[in-house]
Write a protein that holds these residues in place. Sequence first.
Motif, PDB file in Angstrom:
ATOM      1  N   MET A  94      93.007  33.482 126.529  1.00  0.00           N
ATOM      2  CA  MET A  94      92.983  34.248 127.026  1.00  0.00           C
ATOM      3  C   MET A  94      92.123  35.671 126.850  1.00  0.00           C
ATOM      4  N   ALA A  95      90.970  36.036 128.263  1.00  0.00           N
ATOM      5  CA  ALA A  95      90.114  36.751 127.718  1.00  0.00           C
ATOM      6  C   ALA A  95      90.230  37.814 127.864  1.00  0.00           C
ATOM      7  N   ARG A  96      89.701  38.748 127.141  1.00  0.00           N
ATOM      8  CA  ARG A  96      90.311  40.809 127.616  1.00  0.00           C
ATOM      9  C   ARG A  96      88.982  41.542 127.356  1.00  0.00           C
ATOM     10  N   SER A  97      89.259  42.560 128.215  1.00  0.00           N
ATOM     11  CA  SER A  97      88.212  43.108 128.330  1.00  0.00           C
ATOM     12  C   SER A  97      88.049  44.780 127.804  1.00  0.00           C
ATOM     13  N   VAL A  98      87.191  44.475 126.486  1.00  0.00           N
ATOM     14  CA  VAL A  98      87.143  45.631 125.927  1.00  0.00           C
ATOM     15  C   VAL A  98      86.543  46.764 126.193  1.00  0.00           C
ATOM     16  N   ASP A  99      86.708  48.080 126.016  1.00  0.00           N
ATOM     17  CA  ASP A  99      86.949  49.274 126.199  1.00  0.00           C
ATOM     18  C   ASP A  99      85.543  49.953 125.625  1.00  0.00           C
ATOM     19  N   GLN A 100      84.164  50.161 126.579  1.00  0.00           N
ATOM     20  CA  GLN A 100      83.465  50.929 125.429  1.00  0.00           C
ATOM     21  C   GLN A 100      82.908  52.106 125.851  1.00  0.00           C
ATOM     22  N   GLY A 101      84.078  52.997 126.374  1.00  0.00           N
ATOM     23  CA  GLY A 101      83.692  54.087 126.829  1.00  0.00           C
ATOM     24  C   GLY A 101      83.489  55.404 126.484  1.00  0.00           C
ATOM     25  N   SER A 102      85.442  54.581 125.084  1.00  0.00           N
ATOM     26  CA  SER A 102      86.368  55.516 124.792  1.00  0.00           C
ATOM     27  C   SER A 102      84.574  55.804 123.364  1.00  0.00           C
ATOM     28  N   GLY A 103      84.374  54.639 122.900  1.00  0.00           N
ATOM     29  CA  GLY A 103      82.913  55.246 121.595  1.00  0.00           C
ATOM     30  C   GLY A 103      81.802  55.840 122.541  1.00  0.00           C
ATOM     31  N   ALA A 104      81.656  55.282 123.378  1.00  0.00           N
ATOM     32  CA  ALA A 104      80.305  56.149 123.921  1.00  0.00           C
ATOM     33  C   ALA A 104      80.295  57.506 124.146  1.00  0.00           C
ATOM     34  N   GLY A 105      82.188  57.796 124.703  1.00  0.00           N
ATOM     35  CA  GLY A 105      82.241  59.403 125.270  1.00  0.00           C
ATOM     36  C   GLY A 105      82.695  60.030 123.731  1.00  0.00           C
ATOM     37  N   GLY A 106      82.568  59.291 122.100  1.00  0.00           N
ATOM     38  CA  GLY A 106      82.889  59.968 121.265  1.00  0.00           C
ATOM     39  C   GLY A 106      81.539  60.491 121.016  1.00  0.00           C
ATOM     40  N   ALA A 107      80.407  59.603 120.721  1.00  0.00           N
ATOM     41  CA  ALA A 107      79.125  59.814 121.046  1.00  0.00           C
ATOM     42  C   ALA A 107      78.411  61.049 121.475  1.00  0.00           C
ATOM     43  N   VAL A 108      78.932  61.306 122.465  1.00  0.00           N
ATOM     44  CA  VAL A 108      78.258  61.754 123.468  1.00  0.00           C
ATOM     45  C   VAL A 108      78.827  63.257 123.220  1.00  0.00           C
ATOM     46  N   LYS A 109      80.440  63.664 122.989  1.00  0.00           N
ATOM     47  CA  LYS A 109      80.465  64.624 122.478  1.00  0.00           C
ATOM     48  C   LYS A 109      80.310  65.119 120.892  1.00  0.00           C
ATOM     49  N   ALA A 110      80.032  64.294 119.940  1.00  0.00           N
ATOM     50  CA  ALA A 110      79.333  64.416 118.265  1.00  0.00           C
ATOM     51  C   ALA A 110      77.695  64.597 118.863  1.00  0.00           C
ATOM     52  N   VAL A 111      76.753  64.580 119.808  1.00  0.00           N
ATOM     53  CA  VAL A 111      75.684  64.748 119.745  1.00  0.00           C
ATOM     54  C   VAL A 111      75.998  66.605 120.755  1.00  0.00           C
ATOM     55  N   GLY A 112      76.967  66.429 121.624  1.00  0.00           N
ATOM     56  CA  GLY A 112      77.383  67.933 122.380  1.00  0.00           C
ATOM     57  C   GLY A 112      77.265  68.887 121.186  1.00  0.00           C
ATOM     58  N   ALA A 113      78.083  68.467 119.988  1.00  0.00           N
ATOM     59  CA  ALA A 113      78.795  69.558 118.982  1.00  0.00           C
ATOM     60  C   ALA A 113      76.710  69.869 118.305  1.00  0.00           C
ATOM     61  N   VAL A 118      67.137  61.035 124.027  1.00  0.00           N
ATOM     62  CA  VAL A 118      67.018  60.625 125.283  1.00  0.00           C
ATOM     63  C   VAL A 118      67.143  59.117 124.829  1.00  0.00           C
ATOM     64  N   VAL A 119      67.028  59.384 123.607  1.00  0.00           N
ATOM     65  CA  VAL A 119      66.591  57.277 122.757  1.00  0.00           C
ATOM     66  C   VAL A 119      68.020  56.966 122.919  1.00  0.00           C
ATOM     67  N   PHE A 120      69.170  57.865 121.802  1.00  0.00           N
ATOM     68  CA  PHE A 120      69.839  57.916 121.677  1.00  0.00           C
ATOM     69  C   PHE A 120      70.825  57.840 122.550  1.00  0.00           C
ATOM     70  N   ALA A 121      70.822  58.379 124.480  1.00  0.00           N
ATOM     71  CA  ALA A 121      70.914  58.415 125.300  1.00  0.00           C
ATOM     72  C   ALA A 121      71.032  57.037 126.034  1.00  0.00           C
ATOM     73  N   ILE A 122      69.608  56.523 125.298  1.00  0.00           N
ATOM     74  CA  ILE A 122      69.403  55.331 126.362  1.00  0.00           C
ATOM     75  C   ILE A 122      70.005  54.634 125.687  1.00  0.00           C
ATOM     76  N   SER A 123      69.936  53.869 124.299  1.00  0.00           N
ATOM     77  CA  SER A 123      71.306  52.583 123.449  1.00  0.00           C
ATOM     78  C   SER A 123      71.942  52.828 123.592  1.00  0.00           C
ATOM     79  N   ARG A 124      72.438  53.758 124.319  1.00  0.00           N
ATOM     80  CA  ARG A 124      74.231  53.733 124.420  1.00  0.00           C
ATOM     81  C   ARG A 124      74.278  53.760 125.805  1.00  0.00           C
ATOM     82  N   SER A 125      73.657  53.639 126.750  1.00  0.00           N
ATOM     83  CA  SER A 125      73.832  53.155 127.842  1.00  0.00           C
ATOM     84  C   SER A 125      73.592  52.199 128.620  1.00  0.00           C
TER      85      SER A 125
END
Length: 435
Positions: free
Chosen positions: A1-20, A286-293
Amino acid sequence: MARSVDQGSGAGGAVKAVGAMVFIIVMALVVLLVVRARPASEPYDPRSGQPDGARGLVLTLQDSGADVEDTRDVPGTDRVATERILVLEDRLDDEQRDAVLDFAEAGGVVVVADPDSTLHGGSDTDGGAVDVFGSSASAERRDPEQERNVAPGNCTIGALTDLRGVFVPNGVLFPVGPSEQQCFTDPTDGPDAASHSFVIVRQFGDGLILGLGDNDAFVNRSLRRADNAGLMVSLLVPTKGTDVAFVIGRGASPTVRDVGSGDDTLRDLVPTWAWMSLVLAAVAFVVFAISRSAREGRIVSEPVVTPIAGSELVSATGNLMQRARHASRAGWLLLSRLHRDLCHAHGVDVNAPLADLDRAVSERSGVAPGETEHLLRRTVSDDTSLVDLTAAIDRMRQQVFGDVTASERFRTDRSGSEPEPPTSLVSTDERVTTS
């Protein structure tokens, strides 16, 4: 059975870390600017109330009638008649020292309390000066004769002849000649220094430069002892209304008043490494944002599901019930919907007896008494009876509500759950059958 992986939570955590991280950097810069804007006071600072500050001297001169101004610049020669200069610590550059000499040469009076300054021309210990040391300051107030460690001695300076002595914490007595003006020449202990003086006078042009053997005698912790305060008042405030320029020099550290002054812009004040750090941080973000997107693989377009209209849903539900031979269940759903609509329209509780609902419908809608109760108690056993029931419900709705048909009322709730039948509508056997 195929499963979808939620990558938004990881990206959101990284953005919060960079914001901090960015927030921490900004706050660090703000703290640095605040600290820079409020530097610690230095010794001999005329605004400092610390033991080694000179705020007490400024207040003493003001109480004696002087108008005191602390400044980094030397007054011009046009003010020699009304102003006197005080240099408590020589932090002047060569240009300012020349300006002091010009002020004296034009007829001004300059008091230099720094024994190491070259302005007064006094000699240091290698040139014949004598060291004088005083004991630590005591909280007990005593008579000036008891607190002094240098007596007036042979005092030839007229403005100082009434003083009784000074307390010198760590200074010198300058060598003087017999014909030179002098005062405070007799130390209470130590070697004989009759040919030495704490105050020397240097004639320069039309004015005077007076040198003092210790500037520590005039800071806050020592000013009250002996006649230290009286010495400064006698030299700087001959009459009330005299202006005193307390020159701190350009070599002193910036004070609060200096913040925001000058011609330098914010770009000039911020060092190059700070700008480079901000640029590098921006590039890294900018490099980090490009790599995560970035997404792996090609972009797959997904068709949008077409919503089903209400009438189509009703038809589909009816077709399913017809194929499953659920005529009785379909009839029960139609009667349940009719019962609920009639109760809402006539203000009758859904759990009230059918006789009460029949009475309300007959009184308000003109339906024959007993017809509503009879219709709601009908049962459906096959498709033929379901068609007859639908026709009867349509007639009832036409008479009570207008032109609304049973097919338009036959639908499930938005949540997908079927309506719960009221206790007054079906019997116990019917509930068992439908469930």
